[in-house]
Structures are given as C-alpha cells and as structure tokens.
Motif scaffolding. Structure first.
Motif, short mmCIF file in Angstrom:
data_model
loop_
_atom_site.label_atom_id
_atom_site.label_comp_id
_atom_site.label_asym_id
_atom_site.label_seq_id
_atom_site.Cartn_x
_atom_site.Cartn_y
_atom_site.Cartn_z
N LEU A 690 0.80 -1.13 0.03
CA LEU A 690 0.01 -0.09 -0.06
C LEU A 690 0.78 1.21 -0.01
CD1 LEU A 690 -2.54 -1.04 2.68
CD2 LEU A 690 -3.08 -0.77 0.40
N THR A 695 1.78 -2.12 4.22
CA THR A 695 1.46 -3.80 3.50
C THR A 695 0.17 -4.19 4.00
OG1 THR A 695 3.66 -4.12 3.04
CG2 THR A 695 2.11 -5.93 2.92
N LEU A 696 -0.70 -4.75 3.13
CA LEU A 696 -1.91 -5.44 3.45
C LEU A 696 -1.83 -6.97 3.69
CD1 LEU A 696 -5.16 -4.69 4.22
CD2 LEU A 696 -5.46 -5.60 1.74
N VAL A 723 -2.98 -4.76 8.68
CA VAL A 723 -2.11 -3.86 8.15
C VAL A 723 -0.93 -3.73 8.78
CG1 VAL A 723 -1.55 -1.41 7.21
CG2 VAL A 723 -3.80 -2.54 6.78
N CYS A 742 -4.39 3.85 6.48
CA CYS A 742 -4.03 3.47 5.14
C CYS A 742 -4.78 4.47 3.87
CB CYS A 742 -4.73 2.08 4.82
SG CYS A 742 -4.05 0.95 5.75
N ALA A 746 -6.49 2.90 -2.30
CA ALA A 746 -5.59 1.86 -2.63
C ALA A 746 -6.13 0.58 -1.81
CB ALA A 746 -4.42 2.18 -2.27
N LEU A 747 -6.58 1.03 -0.47
CA LEU A 747 -7.03 0.00 0.62
C LEU A 747 -8.52 -0.70 -0.28
CD1 LEU A 747 -6.90 -1.65 2.87
CD2 LEU A 747 -8.18 0.17 4.12
#
Length: 759
Positions: A690, A695-696, A723, A742, A746-747
């Motif tokens: 992300l 990072t997810l 996350v 976040c 994008a999320l």
C-alpha cells in the motif's frame, strides 16, 4: 598511440592485514542493544533442541534464526554465522548488528554476505570491520546511486590507512572492475587529504607500486618519495586511437572508460563546419573523441543515514535514489561542437546511433546513446522514444535508464511526451520508479509536477485552432461532442456523423480519408487521456486548483473528460476536505449544488469513491439526476468504504469458504505469499503493498502449498485482514497499525478484490 596510456601493472602485491573490529564510542553497546528489538514471535520450547540437532542450518525458520542470533545457544549460532547458507531470515539490519556485537569476528562472513547482497540497506554493517574484504566492498559501492556510497565514504573515513593497504594491490593489478573500484577509492582518499598516508603505505609495497600510483594519482604522490635512480612516470592525456580511448561516463555516472566504435576515422560520417566546408578527418576524430566524454552527471549524495536510529536506519536504495541527468560537456568539447554545422552534427549523431543499434548496443559504446542529449534533435527523440520503451522488456535495463536520462535532459516537448508515455505504460518496479524520477526532474525544470506537465503536453489534434474537412469546393467544419466523438457541420447547419463522400467536382477528395483517420486518432488520444486520469485517481496525484479551470477545462480533449468527473479539494496531508463537481458554467459545486470558491493553490485531485464516506450515495444520485455519464467508473465504482469503527480498528474479520483456485490465481498475479520465507512450503499469508510504506496482510487457513501441482490445496478460509509496516516481518501477534492510516483508495481496491473471493 594507445600504448602510452597503458596502465602500469604490478603483480604479486598482497595485503596481509589481520581483520579487526574498531568500534566508535558507545557503538558496540548500541548495536548489542538491538537484540531487544528482534521480534521472533512466540518462542517454541523445542528450539534449543532443533538448532543443536539440525543437519543444515538452512532448515531453520526465520523465527528460529532471529532467536538463535539474539539469545540462542552460542555454539550453533557461531556455526551458522561462520558459513552462512542462503537464509530466509528477515529483520536483517538488526540481526547483522547484533551478530557482530555478540560474536565479533566470528560474524564477519555473515556480515560481509549480508552487506554484499543489499549494499544500500545493509552496508552500514561493515563500518566497525577493519578488513581487506570490507575495503573491497566499500570501493565497489562508490559507483552506487543509493546509500551504499554513504556507507563506503564513512568506512573509508574511519579506516583510511587500512583501506590504502588493502586497495593498493588491486589498484596496481590487472585492468578490470576490481582495479577500477580501488582506483576510485584511492582518489577519494587523496581528495580527502590522505595523500601523505597513501604515499607512506605505497612505499611499503615498493618502487613499482609507487610508480603506478604516481601515474594514477599524479606527481603529488612522488613529493616525499625516497631517492631512487629509476624515474617515475609523468601523467599523460588520453589520445584518440582507432579503438580505445578514455572518455567518461557510465550508467553510474562515475567516469568509466568509453571507446570510439571500432571503426577507422575515415569510416565516420561526414561533418561540416559551422562556417562552411567539410571537416577533415582529424577534426572529425576530435569531435568523436569529445562525444565519448558524454556521461551522466555525478548523482547527488543521498541524505545522511543514521546507523543508530531506532528501527530502520534512514537509507535510500539505488532504485529510489535521485537519478542523474546527462552532464554538460567540458569546455573543450563544447567548443568543438559549436564549430560544427548543427544540422550536420545531428545527422552525424544519428548515424552513430544507427551503427550502435546495428552492432547490438554494446555497453562499451553506450556513450553514443548518452551523446544524443548534446547533439540530438526532435527527430532523434522520435526515433529513440519507441526504442527506449522497448528495452526493459528485452532486459536492457541499463540502456533504458540511460535513455530516460537523455529524454529528460533534452527536455523538449517531443522528448517529454515520449517519457510520459513510457512512465504511463509501465506496470511498476524499480525501472518504472526511475522513469518517474526522471520525469519529475524534467517537469521541475519547468516549475511543474509530472501531473501538470502531462496536462500541458496533452495533444489537441488541432481542435483548439478549429478544423475543417475541405474538399476545395465544399467545406465542413469539424465539431466534437462532450464524449469526444467528432462530427461535421453541413452547409445547412445539420450535424453529420461524417462528411459526404467526395464527388467528381471536389478538388481535394483525400480530405474524406483524413477525417476518418482523425476520428481514429482522436479516439486513441481520448482513451489514453481517460486512462491517465483514472490512474491519477488510483495514485492520488494532485494539481493546484487553478490548473483545473486554467488548463484542463479549456483543453479540447481534457476538458470534456474533466467536466464529467468528481473532483476533491485536499489538505496538506492529502486527505479529502470536500468533494466538488464542475457545474455547467465552469464553476465548482458541492453535493448540495451550492457554488464553492476554492483558492487557486488548493490541491485538487480526482476523488476515489472510498474517500466519500456517507456522501457517496448522494453524489451518485446527483450525477444521475444531471444525466452525467462518467468517462470511467467513479461514483459507481465497486468500493469498500470503511466505517469510523473500522478505521480505528487494526484488523478486519475474515470470511469463507474460499476456493483454493482463487487464492492460487491471486498468488500468480500481484499478491505475494509467505511460504518461501517460512520454510514450511505453505502460504499461510498473502500480502500486497500500500502507499505510505504499508502492506496489507491476509491470513489463510489452512494455507496453500507453494507447489500446488504436487499438493493441491483444499478449501480455504481468510481468518484475518490487517495492515503492517512494509519493512516489518509480519509475524508478530500484536497488530499496531489502524486501517484508517491507509490510503482509502488503494485499500478499497484491494479489499474489493478480496471480498470478491467470498462470492
């Protein structure tokens, strides 16, 4: 003629220094204290037995490795560090610091291996290590663009005498990369005021070594030389031969040798003087030699790193470092080029470029490409643009990066349109990052951002000046509707989809085919610009509000697209303040249809529906009421809008069942599994990056095999979505990062893909 520049080679010199650790004040204690930061998850009771009975240390899991180096049994830890296998470990910075502080020189193989694999991030590990192997690494890093250069300079400054003893044998050895690296390091030490130290150390290696260093570093090296009947050489300037000459330049921008293509001077293209007449061969040769000195500029030094910063040290990886443009030529070269007829010089350059391409683009002759920044025109850029775009797919990454530097340095509209197209059509990765960096620099030279540059360079196809299908005897003005579909206006005022076909009395029948081609070209441009604006929505690229009304809306192609989109005013943290639409009169209006005045400096961007929260249904209804057909899905785009409670949470609940085939398909795409890192050959976790260094993470149960064709997976469940920091190892049991931190767009895109698995 080339022999008089042949380097002096002295065989048999060997550095016999014994490795040692030289700690700065308090450094050993600080590095040892990083053991507290190592997170190996829940410690298992069988670990002591596992590490003492393991046949191969590479069988250890990353968690076991972190535990072993930080506080595990001494014997197995030293055995691991003495002959480090290809470890699947993480937390590498702190592991290296703790290993060196705890085990001293027994950790040297491990530290050298780590630093060699990831110089920008892990190069700091060699700082306390006084050893010839560390000197070789530091010398090799001086051509890096990222933080590795910083670690190299810090190491050389801390250990100058040891560096000299270690590098003199290489600097006087056989020509090659190792010698070149050692020469660079000794030049840096000389420039840093260590000439007397180098003189003293060189004399210990003998007169031949001193002669070689005088030839390399200049006569100042011989000032305090002892009496010796054998004369020391005088430095000479490079001369032009049929093959090799010393120029300057490389992808690293550090002045590596180039050569004129291996052809006789008489085979070079013809050149004309600026004042008329054809240049004789010797002058053509001089111009060719001047062009070999074309090189990228010295890159700017990355920001200072702090090896003792808690967590990750501040580092800049080469792929993210500021990329150097092409350096200006020296005064002598500039004077030679100004003496040439410019049209002739440009043609000369294109001929050299054609020969270089035909020869397979040899790296030794890459100066031909770089030189186009000095002598190429827009015709040259038109030739180069498609070629540069194709090179990454052919694994010609270094040449592509040189090409980006040429386009950015030339900086004409033609060159930058090609650079924009290259950046827009890349799928990601470090090469794409470098293209964006060059684009950013080129835009900054005009006082713009890449987004603003793309707006201003968007082609109009002549619509801003007015177009007419002109048959000679009949004329049909071209008009374009809000969906960018072109029509023509008949003499009686009717709007026609296309002009009538030309008749026998029409003097310019080709105008009909021109219109058909124009229609195709306009459609292609509209599709490309629509896709660009959609990417801007995903990437959160902003522009000042004045550009919407001053640049986009008046543009004959961008305007009709922009009017049908929902825009947003953002704060300094790139968070949406207010969503807006373009009203019929060109003003801005809010969700209640009230006119809104926005300051011209306010950052404006294309809103993602996940940012709208509770206003999303109202905006969708408003656009439907006005019958606005958006150019791409925006307010009606599938999205996941988090509630306030979800934003404050550190994870989302999972769901299931999920088809293993769907999971495997995602892992074959842009999602990454953890099976190769954990050592158990099972992906129990998936991840995607992300924005903002996050990072997810998606937890899987029971997980899918890394070799599904041998071990087909059964039905899966997603047990948790959370996350974490990108640099983390993602194995801690405590969740630390809220979902509200976040980027919502994008999320949302990733969550939409995930939730589709449960349908």
């Amino acid at each position: 003629m080339g022999n008089r520049n042949k380097p002096i080679v002295v065989d048999g010199l060997v550095c016999t220094d014994t490795p040692a650790l030289i700690w700065a004040d308090g450094e050993h204690e600080r590095w040892a204290a990083r053991a507290a930061a190592l997170d190996h998850g829940r410690q298992q009771p069988d670990w002591p037995m596992a590490v003492t009975s393991a046949n191969r240390m590479s069988d250890l899991s990353p968690a076991q490795i972190s535990w072993l180096i930080a506080k595990g049994p001494d014997g197995p830890a030293r055995a691991l560090l003495a002959d480090p296998p290809m470890l699947r470990h993480r937390q590498r910075i702190d592991l290296g610091r703790v290993a060196l502080a705890r085990f001293g020189l027994d950790a040297m193989p491990f530290v050298l291996s780590e630093a060699g694999q990831s110089a920008d991030v892990l190069g700091l590990l060699i700082l306390p290590l006084r050893a010839k192997e560390a000197a070789a690494l530091a010398a090799s890093w001086l051509r890096h663009l990222g933080s590795a250069r910083l670690w190299a300079r810090l190491w050389l400054a801390r250990h100058p005498e040891a560096a000299a003893r270690a590098l003199i044998p290489a600097a006087t050895g056989r020509p090659g990369k190792t010698r070149q690296n050692a020469e660079d390091a000794l030049r840096l030490l000389t420039a840093s005021g260590h000439t007397p130290l180098i003189q003293k150390t060189t004399r210990e290696y003998g007169h031949e070594a001193l002669a070689a260093l005088v030839a390399l570093l200049g006569p100042a090296m011989a000032v305090t030389a002892p009496e010796d009947p054998r004369p020391l050489p005088s430095p000479t300037l490079p001369g032009l031969g049929d093959a090799a000459v010393t120029g300057g330049g490389s992808s690293a921008g550090m002045g590596a040798p180039f050569r004129v293509p291996s052809k006789k001077v008489r085979d070079l293209p013809e050149l004309r003087r600026a004042d008329g007449g054809v240049m004789p061969e010797d002058e053509v040769a001089a111009v060719a030699e001047a062009l070999t000195r074309s090189r990228p500029a010295d890159p700017p030094e990355p920001p200072p790193g702090d090896p003792d910063r808690p967590g990750l040290p501040l580092v800049v990886e080469s792929s993210a470092a500021r990329q150097p443009l092409v350096a200006a030529l020296d005064d002598d070269a500039e004077r030679l080029l100004k003496g040439c007829d410019q049209e002739s010089l440009t043609a000369f350059g294109r001929t050299l470029l054609d020969r270089w391409l035909t020869d397979g683009m040899p790296a030794a002759d890459a100066w031909v490409l770089v030189a186009q920044a000095h002598i190429g025109d827009d015709t040259t850029m038109e030739q180069l643009g498609p070629l540069i775009r194709s090179w990454p797919a052919k694994s010609r990454y270094a040449r592509a990066i040189d090409g980006y530097a040429v386009l950015a340095t030339v900086g004409s509209d033609v060159a930058l349109r090609h650079l924009l197209a290259i950046e827009a059509n890349m799928s990601g990765g470090s090469t794409n990052d470098r293209a964006l960096d060059y684009l950013t620099q080129a835009a900054a030279r005009r006082g713009l951002t890449p987004t603003q540059l793309a707006d201003r360079l968007a082609i109009t196809h002549g619509l801003d000046a007015g177009l007419v299908v002109d048959y000679g005897s009949r004329r049909f003005p071209v008009v374009v509707d809000e969906h960018l579909t072109p029509h023509v206006t008949a003499p009686d005022g009717r709007i026609l989809a296309r002009p009538p076909k030309p008749g026998v009395k029409d003097a310019e029948p080709g105008a009909y085919q021109w219109f058909l081609q124009f229609k195709k070209d306009l459609r292609a441009t509209a599709v490309a610009q629509t896709a660009r604006l959609e990417r801007e929505m995903h990437r959160h690229r902003l522009r000042p509000a004045r550009d919407l009304t001053g640049v986009l809306l008046p543009h004959p192609i961008l305007g009709p697209i922009a009017r049908r989109l929902l825009w947003g005013a953002y704060d300094g943290g790139d968070r949406l303040v207010q969503a807006l639409r373009v009203a019929e009169d060109g003003s801005l209006a809010d969700v209640h249809d009230s006119t809104v005045t926005v300051d011209g400096d306010t950052p404006l961007g294309i809103v993602h529906p996940a940012e709208l929260g509770a206003e999303l249904p109202e905006w969708a209804q408003l656009l439907a009421d006005y019958e606005i057909l958006q150019p791409f899905p925006q307010v009606n785009r599938p999205s996941v809008v988090l509630t306030e409670e979800q934003k404050a949470a550190t994870s989302l609940p999972g769901f299931g069942p999920v088809s293993p085939d769907a999971i495997e398909e995602m892992l074959r795409g842009r999602w990454y599994g953890n099976g190769y890192e954990t050592g158990n050959s099972i992906h129990t976790q998936m991840r995607r990056s992300l924005p903002g260094g996050l990072t997810l993470l998606v937890e899987l149960d029971p997980g899918v095999s890394t070799s599904t064709y041998l071990n087909p997976a059964g039905e899966q469940r997603i047990t948790e979505i959370w996350v974490d920091d990108t640099w983390s190892d993602h194995w801690q049991s405590v969740r630390r990062t809220t979902l509200g931190s976040c980027d919502p767009a994008a999320l949302s895109e990733l969550l939409v893909d995930l939730y589709a698995l449960g349908r």
